[in-house]
Motif scaffolding. Structure first.
Motif, short mmCIF file in Angstrom:
data_model
loop_
_atom_site.label_atom_id
_atom_site.label_comp_id
_atom_site.label_asym_id
_atom_site.label_seq_id
_atom_site.Cartn_x
_atom_site.Cartn_y
_atom_site.Cartn_z
N THR A 1 0.80 -1.22 0.00
CA THR A 1 0.00 0.00 0.00
C THR A 1 0.84 1.28 0.00
O THR A 1 0.44 2.28 -0.60
CB THR A 1 -0.94 0.03 1.22
OG1 THR A 1 -0.18 0.03 2.42
CG2 THR A 1 -1.88 -1.17 1.21
N MET A 2 2.00 1.25 0.65
CA MET A 2 2.76 2.50 0.81
C MET A 2 3.23 3.11 -0.50
O MET A 2 3.26 4.34 -0.63
CB MET A 2 3.92 2.27 1.78
CG MET A 2 3.46 2.19 3.24
SD MET A 2 4.82 2.08 4.44
CE MET A 2 5.61 3.68 4.19
N PRO A 3 3.61 2.32 -1.52
CA PRO A 3 3.96 2.95 -2.81
C PRO A 3 2.81 3.75 -3.42
O PRO A 3 3.04 4.63 -4.25
CB PRO A 3 4.35 1.77 -3.69
CG PRO A 3 4.83 0.72 -2.73
CD PRO A 3 3.94 0.88 -1.54
N ASP B 1 -4.56 8.01 3.82
CA ASP B 1 -3.32 8.60 3.33
C ASP B 1 -2.17 8.31 4.29
O ASP B 1 -2.32 8.40 5.52
CB ASP B 1 -3.48 10.12 3.19
CG ASP B 1 -4.44 10.49 2.07
OD1 ASP B 1 -4.51 9.73 1.09
OD2 ASP B 1 -5.11 11.54 2.18
N ALA B 2 -1.04 7.95 3.72
CA ALA B 2 0.16 7.67 4.51
C ALA B 2 1.14 8.83 4.38
O ALA B 2 1.09 9.59 3.40
CB ALA B 2 0.82 6.38 4.03
N LYS B 3 2.01 8.96 5.36
CA LYS B 3 3.14 9.88 5.30
C LYS B 3 4.38 9.13 5.76
O LYS B 3 4.27 8.12 6.47
CB LYS B 3 2.89 11.12 6.17
CG LYS B 3 1.76 12.00 5.64
CD LYS B 3 1.57 13.24 6.49
CE LYS B 3 0.42 14.10 5.92
NZ LYS B 3 0.18 15.32 6.75
N PRO C 1 14.94 14.00 16.92
CA PRO C 1 15.87 12.90 16.69
C PRO C 1 15.16 11.72 16.04
O PRO C 1 13.98 11.46 16.31
CB PRO C 1 16.37 12.55 18.09
CG PRO C 1 15.35 13.14 19.03
CD PRO C 1 14.80 14.34 18.34
N ILE C 2 15.87 11.01 15.18
CA ILE C 2 15.30 9.87 14.44
C ILE C 2 15.57 8.59 15.21
O ILE C 2 16.68 8.36 15.69
CB ILE C 2 15.90 9.80 13.02
CG1 ILE C 2 15.46 11.03 12.20
CG2 ILE C 2 15.47 8.51 12.32
CD1 ILE C 2 16.10 11.12 10.84
N ARG C 3 14.56 7.77 15.30
CA ARG C 3 14.68 6.47 15.97
C ARG C 3 13.99 5.42 15.13
O ARG C 3 12.98 5.70 14.46
CB ARG C 3 14.05 6.55 17.35
CG ARG C 3 13.85 5.23 18.06
CD ARG C 3 15.17 4.55 18.37
NE ARG C 3 15.79 5.11 19.58
CZ ARG C 3 17.04 4.89 19.91
NH1 ARG C 3 17.79 4.14 19.12
NH2 ARG C 3 17.54 5.41 21.02
N SER C 4 14.51 4.21 15.13
CA SER C 4 13.82 3.08 14.51
C SER C 4 13.88 1.89 15.47
O SER C 4 14.66 1.90 16.43
CB SER C 4 14.43 2.72 13.15
OG SER C 4 15.78 2.33 13.30
N LEU D 1 7.49 5.33 9.14
CA LEU D 1 6.15 4.79 9.36
C LEU D 1 6.15 3.28 9.58
O LEU D 1 5.55 2.79 10.55
CB LEU D 1 5.24 5.14 8.17
CG LEU D 1 3.81 4.59 8.24
CD1 LEU D 1 3.11 5.03 9.51
CD2 LEU D 1 3.02 5.00 7.01
N LYS D 2 6.81 2.52 8.70
CA LYS D 2 6.73 1.06 8.85
C LYS D 2 7.38 0.59 10.15
O LYS D 2 6.79 -0.23 10.87
CB LYS D 2 7.36 0.36 7.64
CG LYS D 2 7.20 -1.16 7.70
CD LYS D 2 7.75 -1.85 6.46
CE LYS D 2 7.61 -3.36 6.59
NZ LYS D 2 8.19 -4.07 5.42
#
Length: 517
Positions: free
Chosen positions: A79-81, A167-169, A226-229, A269-270
């Protein structure tokens, strides 16, 4: 669609033959993330395992046609594409579309969109006599559509789902709020649910006086946070990272703001959607404890392949430890959350606990296990728009009698509080108790109308086999000597656990899921 239609025709033909010969049958999906054990006889199986494709997008309408065995991670990848994402995405990537619909599934967007089944417009279903019908919210099979949600596949064979998307972001701005009581956590959830900019809410309580509520907003970019995963072996498990943030917030100098300080991160998001995959929330800690293994960043990194939900659920089943695990999601009215969690603490001492506010469906449109078809006790007749799902996951008493007594105490408590439990997990109700909660006359009427009596009933699907255990007199059965020997083997440390790890290792090597042929 040609391949799909051919598969459905073959399923229809086999179901029709079973119906003509009055042969009971079960549905084989190919894999499972349910914690319930599986009972299968190959000669009486409808195999739907090949129905695992995303078939057709309608981007203008923001919908997708998807087969039931598509797992959440594959669905999100598809779906994300298109710039879209399901309204509710279950936190474990191997939960399937069909499992989310026929079971009970909610996540951090459920305060806004309800349970997963609320995002389904219609289902293609093979009835128990082989007929294929389309059941939807607004057609002549409306009652079948709503009854199928949460009924564990006991009303027919679902072969296709039409799902709504949004809608995704690329990013989720996740804001961490420190709370120091259950009531404060509940009030913050209720307040945040009114903010139209917030798309995700969930929380973790580490004790009665220490917790974090996490609110998420979809963003086009990551700055300025800050970015986190949470998906790489070197990343922290979310509940550990959240506790470190919480501790920092609680020790921060007092601010001039009337509101306590918060902390924000930007998460792709994922990785946000599947942030609890590694360690399966905090259940992975139990595996380290079971094997007397140090629990630190290095061991989590080295053992990361075993700490993903696909592998851990496989090992849980193969080890036999599922029968000792307390795995429950229980929904209560907001004003009963404090009472229920205090009772839970007294009974189990298990922490952390997961909090997830869930928007209930309109009257008459509830899924089976979360308010639909309520019977004599009145459970699930909620007046509130929001309910609090409390996730309780840990190891229960080793003594089987004590284990069952504890689970039955949970079931009685949740009934007393006018709540309901999710039926994806073990259910210890007697049949009389179960049908005191759900409307057996209405359910059986639908089973007759749609020729589903050849399938196991929902009670037969969710009940626990109490053979050999001093459970309720109505369920007590005599255990053979051979069955006692097998049960004793699985309960002897560390034999069951070692077998589960060996089986999971084989699964990793051949890329198999639990229950695949």
């Amino acid at each position: 669609m040609d391949t799909h239609n051919a598969t459905v025709a073959a399923i229809s033909s086999k179901v029709s033959a079973f119906h003509a010969s009055s042969t009971p049958f079960r549905i084989y999906h190919g894999s499972t993330l349910s914690t319930r054990t599986s009972s299968r006889q190959k000669s009486r199986i409808i195999d739907t395992s090949s129905l695992n494709h995303v078939l057709r997008f309608n981007t203008a309408d923001k919908t997708v046609l998807v087969e039931p065995n598509v797992p959440m991670d594959a669905l999100v990848d598809a779906t994300m594409p298109h710039g879209l994402v399901p309204k509710v995405v279950m936190e474990l990537p191997n939960i399937t579309v069909g499992g989310g619909f026929a079971g009970t599934s909610g996540e951090s967007s459920s305060f806004r969109h309800g349970l997963f089944d609320r995002g389904i417009r219609g289902i293609e279903i093979v009835l128990g006599n082989g007929d294929v019908v389309w059941a939807a919210r607004d057609n002549e099979h409306r009652e079948l559509f709503f009854a199928c949600a949460g009924s564990c596949g006991s009303l027919g064979v679902i072969t296709l789902v039409e799902m709504e998307l949004m809608d995704a972001k690329p990013w989720v701005e996740l804001e961490y709020h420190a709370v120091q009581s259950i009531d404060e956590a509940v009030q913050l959830c209720a307040q945040s649910a009114k903010d139209p900019s917030i798309e995700y809410i969930d929380g973790i309580m580490y004790s009665l006086t220490k917790g974090v509520i996490m609110t998420g907003r979809l963003r086009a970019d990551a700055s300025p946070h800050p970015i986190r995963s949470f998906d790489k072996p070197s990343d922290p498990w979310l509940y550990i990272d959240a506790e470190e943030i919480l501790n920092n917030l609680l020790t921060s100098p007092p601010s001039q703001s009337p509101r306590p300080p918060t902390f924000k991160q930007s998460i792709p998001l994922k990785p946000y959607l599947f942030r609890y995959d590694r360690g399966v929330f905090w259940s992975g800690l139990r595996a380290f404890t079971y094997f007397l293994t140090p629990f630190n960043a290095l061991t989590r990194y080295l053992l990361d392949p075993f700490m993903r939900s696909r592998t851990m659920i496989h090992a849980l089943h193969r080890s036999g430890l599922a029968s000792q695990a307390l795995i429950q999601d229980l929904a209560v009215p907001f004003d009963k959350t404090d009472e229920f969690i205090r009772w839970t603490d007294q009974k189990t001492g298990l922490w952390p606990l997961w909090l997830c506010p869930v928007r209930k469906a309109p009257r008459g449109e509830e899924s089976f296990s979360m308010g639909g078809m309520t019977g004599g006790t009145g459970s699930g007749n909620f007046d509130e728009e929001l309910l609090m799902d409390v996730g309780i996951w840990g190891m229960g008493p080793k003594n089987p009698t004590s284990f069952i007594a504890l689970n039955r105490a949970f079931e009685r408590k949740i009934t007393d509080l006018n709540g309901l439990k999710c039926l994806y997990a073990h259910a210890y109700y007697t049949e009389e108790e179960f049908w005191g909660i759900y409307d057996k006359e209405k359910y059986d009427g639908l089973r007759e109308k749609y020729h589903a009596v050849g399938l196991p009933s929902v009670y037969e699907k969710v009940k626990v086999d109490l053979k050999g255990v001093a459970g309720p007199r109505e369920n007590r059965q005599r255990e053979s000597w051979g069955e006692w020997v097998v049960r004793t083997f699985w309960q002897t440390w560390p034999l069951g656990g070692l077998y589960g790890v060996a089986s999971a290792t084989k699964g990793l090597l051949v890329e198999s899921d639990f229950l695949l042929k």
